[in-house]
Motif scaffolding. Structure first.
Motif, PDB file in Angstrom:
ATOM      1  N   ARG A   1      28.549  34.550  36.809  1.00 41.12           N
ATOM      2  CA  ARG A   1      29.444  34.922  37.895  1.00 41.12           C
ATOM      3  C   ARG A   1      30.892  34.915  37.418  1.00 41.12           C
ATOM      4  O   ARG A   1      31.243  34.258  36.431  1.00 41.12           O
ATOM      5  N   ILE A   2      31.740  35.627  38.144  1.00 40.19           N
ATOM      6  CA  ILE A   2      33.170  35.656  37.848  1.00 40.19           C
ATOM      7  C   ILE A   2      33.917  35.812  39.159  1.00 40.19           C
ATOM      8  O   ILE A   2      33.469  36.526  40.068  1.00 40.19           O
ATOM      9  N   GLY A   3      35.047  35.123  39.289  1.00 36.30           N
ATOM     10  CA  GLY A   3      35.817  35.149  40.523  1.00 36.30           C
ATOM     11  C   GLY A   3      36.562  36.459  40.718  1.00 36.30           C
ATOM     12  O   GLY A   3      36.918  37.145  39.759  1.00 36.30           O
ATOM     13  N   ALA A   4      36.800  36.791  41.993  1.00 37.97           N
ATOM     14  CA  ALA A   4      37.493  38.043  42.304  1.00 37.97           C
ATOM     15  C   ALA A   4      38.928  38.033  41.787  1.00 37.97           C
ATOM     16  O   ALA A   4      39.466  39.079  41.412  1.00 37.97           O
ATOM     17  N   GLU A   5      39.559  36.850  41.742  1.00 33.61           N
ATOM     18  CA  GLU A   5      40.949  36.792  41.292  1.00 33.61           C
ATOM     19  C   GLU A   5      41.084  37.133  39.817  1.00 33.61           C
ATOM     20  O   GLU A   5      42.161  37.522  39.362  1.00 33.61           O
ATOM     21  N   ARG A   6      40.000  37.028  39.050  1.00 33.18           N
ATOM     22  CA  ARG A   6      40.055  37.356  37.625  1.00 33.18           C
ATOM     23  C   ARG A   6      39.725  38.818  37.352  1.00 33.18           C
ATOM     24  O   ARG A   6      39.715  39.242  36.209  1.00 33.18           O
ATOM     25  N   LEU A   7      39.435  39.561  38.411  1.00 30.78           N
ATOM     26  CA  LEU A   7      39.059  40.959  38.238  1.00 30.78           C
ATOM     27  C   LEU A   7      40.031  41.905  38.917  1.00 30.78           C
ATOM     28  O   LEU A   7      39.681  43.034  39.236  1.00 30.78           O
ATOM     29  N   ARG A   8      41.244  41.462  39.161  1.00 26.06           N
ATOM     30  CA  ARG A   8      42.199  42.346  39.827  1.00 26.06           C
ATOM     31  C   ARG A   8      42.515  43.560  38.962  1.00 26.06           C
ATOM     32  O   ARG A   8      42.870  44.618  39.473  1.00 26.06           O
ATOM     33  N   HIS A   9      42.398  43.414  37.653  1.00 26.78           N
ATOM     34  CA  HIS A   9      42.681  44.553  36.772  1.00 26.78           C
ATOM     35  C   HIS A   9      41.628  45.643  36.891  1.00 26.78           C
ATOM     36  O   HIS A   9      41.818  46.742  36.386  1.00 26.78           O
ATOM     37  N   LEU A  10      40.507  45.334  37.575  1.00 25.62           N
ATOM     38  CA  LEU A  10      39.476  46.345  37.755  1.00 25.62           C
ATOM     39  C   LEU A  10      39.609  47.084  39.075  1.00 25.62           C
ATOM     40  O   LEU A  10      38.789  47.936  39.379  1.00 25.62           O
ATOM     41  N   LEU A  11      40.602  46.763  39.854  1.00 33.23           N
ATOM     42  CA  LEU A  11      40.807  47.471  41.110  1.00 33.23           C
ATOM     43  C   LEU A  11      41.380  48.849  40.847  1.00 33.23           C
ATOM     44  O   LEU A  11      42.073  49.077  39.859  1.00 33.23           O
ATOM     45  N   LEU A  12      41.113  49.753  41.760  1.00 31.42           N
ATOM     46  CA  LEU A  12      41.658  51.097  41.642  1.00 31.42           C
ATOM     47  C   LEU A  12      43.169  51.061  41.834  1.00 31.42           C
ATOM     48  O   LEU A  12      43.662  50.598  42.859  1.00 31.42           O
ATOM     49  N   ALA A  13      43.925  51.497  40.838  1.00 33.01           N
ATOM     50  CA  ALA A  13      45.375  51.545  40.955  1.00 33.01           C
ATOM     51  C   ALA A  13      45.752  52.566  42.013  1.00 33.01           C
ATOM     52  O   ALA A  13      45.377  53.739  41.926  1.00 33.01           O
ATOM     53  N   GLY A  14      46.480  52.109  43.018  1.00 31.39           N
ATOM     54  CA  GLY A  14      46.824  52.990  44.123  1.00 31.39           C
ATOM     55  C   GLY A  14      48.162  53.673  43.922  1.00 31.39           C
ATOM     56  O   GLY A  14      48.431  54.239  42.874  1.00 31.39           O
ATOM     57  N   ILE A  15      49.021  53.586  44.913  1.00 25.80           N
ATOM     58  CA  ILE A  15      50.294  54.291  44.906  1.00 25.80           C
ATOM     59  C   ILE A  15      51.421  53.312  45.176  1.00 25.80           C
ATOM     60  O   ILE A  15      51.200  52.184  45.609  1.00 25.80           O
ATOM     61  N   GLU A  16      52.619  53.778  44.923  1.00 27.13           N
ATOM     62  CA  GLU A  16      53.794  52.959  45.183  1.00 27.13           C
ATOM     63  C   GLU A  16      54.055  52.898  46.681  1.00 27.13           C
ATOM     64  O   GLU A  16      53.943  53.895  47.396  1.00 27.13           O
ATOM     65  N   ARG A  17      54.408  51.741  47.164  1.00 27.69           N
ATOM     66  CA  ARG A  17      54.742  51.531  48.557  1.00 27.69           C
ATOM     67  C   ARG A  17      56.013  50.680  48.639  1.00 27.69           C
ATOM     68  O   ARG A  17      56.309  49.910  47.732  1.00 27.69           O
ATOM     69  N   THR A  18      56.730  50.839  49.733  1.00 30.37           N
ATOM     70  CA  THR A  18      57.926  50.034  50.000  1.00 30.37           C
ATOM     71  C   THR A  18      57.623  49.075  51.135  1.00 30.37           C
ATOM     72  O   THR A  18      57.089  49.487  52.178  1.00 30.37           O
ATOM     73  N   ILE A  19      57.934  47.828  50.934  1.00 32.10           N
ATOM     74  CA  ILE A  19      57.651  46.814  51.946  1.00 32.10           C
ATOM     75  C   ILE A  19      58.528  47.079  53.167  1.00 32.10           C
ATOM     76  O   ILE A  19      59.753  47.173  53.060  1.00 32.10           O
ATOM     77  N   GLY A  20      57.911  47.218  54.318  1.00 31.57           N
ATOM     78  CA  GLY A  20      58.619  47.459  55.573  1.00 31.57           C
ATOM     79  C   GLY A  20      58.700  46.205  56.416  1.00 31.57           C
ATOM     80  O   GLY A  20      58.325  45.097  55.991  1.00 31.57           O
ATOM     81  N   LYS A  21      59.171  46.388  57.632  1.00 29.25           N
ATOM     82  CA  LYS A  21      59.335  45.239  58.528  1.00 29.25           C
ATOM     83  C   LYS A  21      57.993  44.648  58.957  1.00 29.25           C
ATOM     84  O   LYS A  21      57.934  43.475  59.360  1.00 29.25           O
ATOM     85  N   ASP A  22      56.926  45.460  58.896  1.00 30.04           N
ATOM     86  CA  ASP A  22      55.596  44.956  59.254  1.00 30.04           C
ATOM     87  C   ASP A  22      54.710  44.788  58.027  1.00 30.04           C
ATOM     88  O   ASP A  22      53.492  44.699  58.146  1.00 30.04           O
ATOM     89  N   GLY A  23      55.273  44.793  56.832  1.00 31.96           N
ATOM     90  CA  GLY A  23      54.505  44.588  55.616  1.00 31.96           C
ATOM     91  C   GLY A  23      54.325  45.875  54.827  1.00 31.96           C
ATOM     92  O   GLY A  23      55.182  46.766  54.843  1.00 31.96           O
TER      93      GLY A  23
END
Length: 529
Positions: A366-388
Motif C-alpha cells: 500500500r501507499i498513501g495518497a499524500e505520496r502520490l500527488r505527483h500522479l494527479l492530472l496537472a490541471g490549469i492555473e487558477r487565481t485564489i478568489g474570495k471564496d477560494g
C-alpha cells in the motif's frame, strides 16, 4: 461411431499382422477390429494387405500442389476457381483468362503441368493449406489470427500484474464546448482478479488521463472497495501516451516494471480487451447515443440520435441531445462499482472481482495518497478568489488559502472526482482543498481556527513592528536629549531622581514635535485683522 484416427488404425493392423504371423488370425479378429475402428471389414482386410497399413482405394494418388499453384493461390486471393481458370488457359496455350492477362511467372511455372479438374484442385488446397493460411490469403491478417491458437498465461496473484489500454467508446456525448464526440476511455485491469482498478474519460487520450487512471488504481479508497496497491508489472501497448516520460518516471519511482507489448496484437492483453467488450454489451448498448446499434438502409442509426457529422455539430441545439460527458462519467462510475462488486465472472469460478480479491491472501504494498500527488492530472492555473479556488463550478477552500486572495496557483485534480483538489504554489504542494458546502464540521472548525490564528499572528507582528519603529525613530526627535539606550532601560533600574527627570522629559516631548516638527505658533486675532 466415429472413425478411428491413423495411429489407432496402425495399432490395429499391427495386432492383426502379429496374429497372422502366429497362425491365429481369424475372420472374427478382423470383424472385431472393424467394429472398434468404425470401418468395414473389407477396409480392414485391405489395410492388412497394404505395406503401411493404410487403406488404399484403386486409382491414381491424390494431386499434390506445385509451388506455382501456391503462388497462383496467393496472386488470385484464395480464389481457386480463378487459379483453375488461369491454369487451364496456360495449358491450352493462352496468355489470358476471362479477359485478364496471366502473369508471366505463372505462365512459365505451369508449362508442362498435368491438367486437373476444379474439384481435384479444391481438394488439394484443402489438404495442403491450414485454415489459418486460407484465411490469411482470403481475408487478411485479422482472419488469420482468428484461426490461430494462443498460449494462456499462468494465473497471477492479485495486484501483481496490471493491463492498461485506451478505447474509443462507441457512444456520443456532449463535451463542455463544441459538437458531440465519442470519448476515449483509459482503463487499468488487474490480471489476477479481473478488477477494474482505475479509469479516466477524456476527449482525446493523453499522458494526463494515464496518470489519473494510475492514481485511482494505486490509492486505496474505501468507497471503491479494497483495491489500491503497487503492482510489480504493468502491460501496455505501443500507445505513445503510456510511453510518455511522466508515466515512465512515475512508475519507475515506485519500482514498477513497464512492459510494452507488440503492436496490433490485442490477444497479448486479452483481459482488458474482454472488459472493453463487456462495457459495450452491458453499459453502452443501453444508453442513448450508442453508435454500434442497428441502422436503417441509409446507414442512419435507429432511435432519436444520429452520429452523422451534421447531426453531431447540431447536437447542442436539438431537442434530443446526447448526454453530457459529466453525466456519462457518473453512469460509468456506477457501472464500474457494479462490475467489481456484483457481476460474477466465469474465469473466477463464478465469483465477482472483489470476492476474488478478498479471497487472495497474497501481500499488498500500500501507499498513501499524500505520496502520490505527483500522479494527479496537472490541471490549469487558477487565481485564489474570495471564496477560494473555483473549478468546475465549485469553490474549493482550505485553511492554507487564508490571506492568499489574488495569488495565482496551480490546481491538480481528478477529472471525475470533485471531492478534493490539490493546490500547488511555485511547484510546491500548498494544500488539499475541499468544496464549500460539503465541508465536515471538523473542516469548518479547522478553517475558522486557522483564520483566528492567522489574525492573531498578523496583529502580533504589526505591534512588534510598531514598537520597533518607535524605538528607531525616538533618537531622531531631539539631538540634545539623553541617549536612546538610557530611555529604553526598565523603570526598576532607574533611581527616583532619574525617574522624575525621565518622566519630565517624556511629558515635555509628548507633543507634535516627535519627529522634529515644531508646533505652529498661534496668531493673535489683532494680527489677522
Amino acid at each position: 461411431m466415429p472413425r478411428a484416427d491413423r495411429e489407432q488404425r496402425q495399432a490395429a493392423v499391427e495386432r492383426l499382422r502379429q496374429l497372422r504371423a502366429d497362425g491365429d488370425l481369424t475372420a472374427d479378429h478382423v470383424r472385431l477390429a472393424a467394429a472398434g475402428l468404425g470401418l468395414s471389414e473389407r477396409t480392414v482386410w485391405r489395410m492388412l494387405g497394404s505395406e503401411d497399413g493404410a487403406a488404399r482405394r484403386p486409382g491414381p494418388p491424390p494431386y499434390a500442389l506445385t509451388e506455382t499453384d501456391r503462388e497462383a493461390y496467393a496472386h488470385y486471393g484464395a480464389n481457386i476457381a480463378a487459379v483453375h481458370r488461369a491454369r487451364t488457359a496456360v495449358l491450352d496455350g493462352q496468355t489470358s483468362a476471362a479477359g485478364v492477362p496471366i502473369p508471366a511467372f505463372l505462365v512459365q511455372g505451369w508449362v508442362g503441368a498435368e491438367p486437373v479438374t476444379l474439384r481435384t484442385l479444391q481438394r488439394a488446397f484443402t489438404r495442403a493449406l491450414s485454415p489459418a493460411e486460407r484465411a490469411s490469403w482470403s481475408s487478411g491478417e485479422q482472419a488469420r489470427r482468428e484461426a490461430d491458437v494462443y498460449l494462456v498465461r499462468p494465473a497471477a496473484h492479485r495486484n501483481q500484474i496490471w493491463e492498461a489500454d485506451h478505447k474509443k467508446l462507441p457512444i456520443l456525448v456532449l463535451p463542455p464546448r463544441g459538437p458531440a464526440v465519442c470519448p476515449w476511455l483509459t482503463t487499468i485491469v488487474d490480471d489476477g482478479t479481473r478488477a477494474l482498478l482505475g479509469w479516466a474519460l477524456a476527449l482525446t487520450p493523453h499522458a494526463g488521463t494515464v496518470l489519473t487512471a494510475l492514481r485511482m488504481a494505486l490509492v486505496c479508497d474505501a468507497e471503491r472497495g479494497p483495491f489500491g496497491a503497487i503492482p510489480a508489472l504493468v502491460r501496455i501497448d505501443r500507445g505513445l501516451e503510456f510511453a510518455a516520460a511522466s508515466v515512465r518516471e512515475a512508475l519507475a519511482a515506485l519500482c514498477v516494471d513497464l512492459q510494452r507489448l507488440p503492436a496490433r496484437q490485442p490477444h497479448r492483453k486479452g483481459k482488458i480487451e474482454r472488459l472493453h467488450r463487456t462495457i459495450d454489451q452491458t453499459l453502452l448498448s443501453g444508453l442513448p447515443g450508442f453508435t454500434e446499434g442497428p441502422r436503417d438502409a441509409a446507414g442512419k442509426l435507429y432511435g432519436p440520435l444520429d452520429d452523422g457529422a451534421a447531426a453531431r455539430a447540431a447536437a447542442p441545439d436539438q431537442a434530443v441531445q446526447p448526454m453530457r460527458i459529466e453525466r456519462f462519467a457518473a453512469h460509468f462510475a456506477s457501472w464500474a462499482a457494479w462490475y467489481n462488486t456484483e457481476r460474477p465472472h466465469t474465469a473466477l469460478d463464478g465469483r465477482t472481482p472483489v470476492q476474488a480479491w478478498n479471497d487472495d491472501p497474497s501481500a499488498l504494498a500500500r501507499i498513501g495518497a499524500e505520496r502520490l500527488r505527483h500522479l494527479l492530472l496537472a490541471g490549469i492555473e487558477r487565481t485564489i478568489g474570495k471564496d477560494g479556488v473555483r473549478l468546475h463550478g465549485l469553490a474549493y477552500v482550505a485553511p492554507e488559502l487564508q490571506g492568499r486572495r489574488g495569488q495565482p496557483v496551480q490546481v491538480r485534480y481528478m477529472p471525475h472526482d470533485d471531492r478534493f483538489v490539490e493546490v500547488y504554489l511555485d511547484g510546491e504542494h500548498l494544500c488539499t482543498a475541499h468544496p464549500q458546502g460539503q465541508l465536515t464540521d471538523e473542516q469548518v472548525e479547522a478553517f475558522r481556527e486557522h483564520a483566528r490564528q492567522e489574525t492573531k499572528r498578523l496583529t502580533r507582528q504589526r505591534r512588534q513592528a510598531a514598537a520597533r519603529t518607535r524605538a528607531e525613530l525616538a533618537p531622531l526627535s531631539d539631538a540634545d536629549s539623553e541617549p536612546a539606550q538610557a530611555r529604553l532601560l526598565p523603570a526598576a533600574a532607574l533611581t527616583d531622581q532619574a525617574r522624575r527627570r525621565a518622566d519630565g522629559e517624556l511629558t515635555r516631548r509628548s507633543r507634535s514635535d516627535l519627529l522634529g516638527l515644531r508646533p505652529v505658533r498661534a496668531i493673535p486675532p489683532e494680527e489677522t485683522s
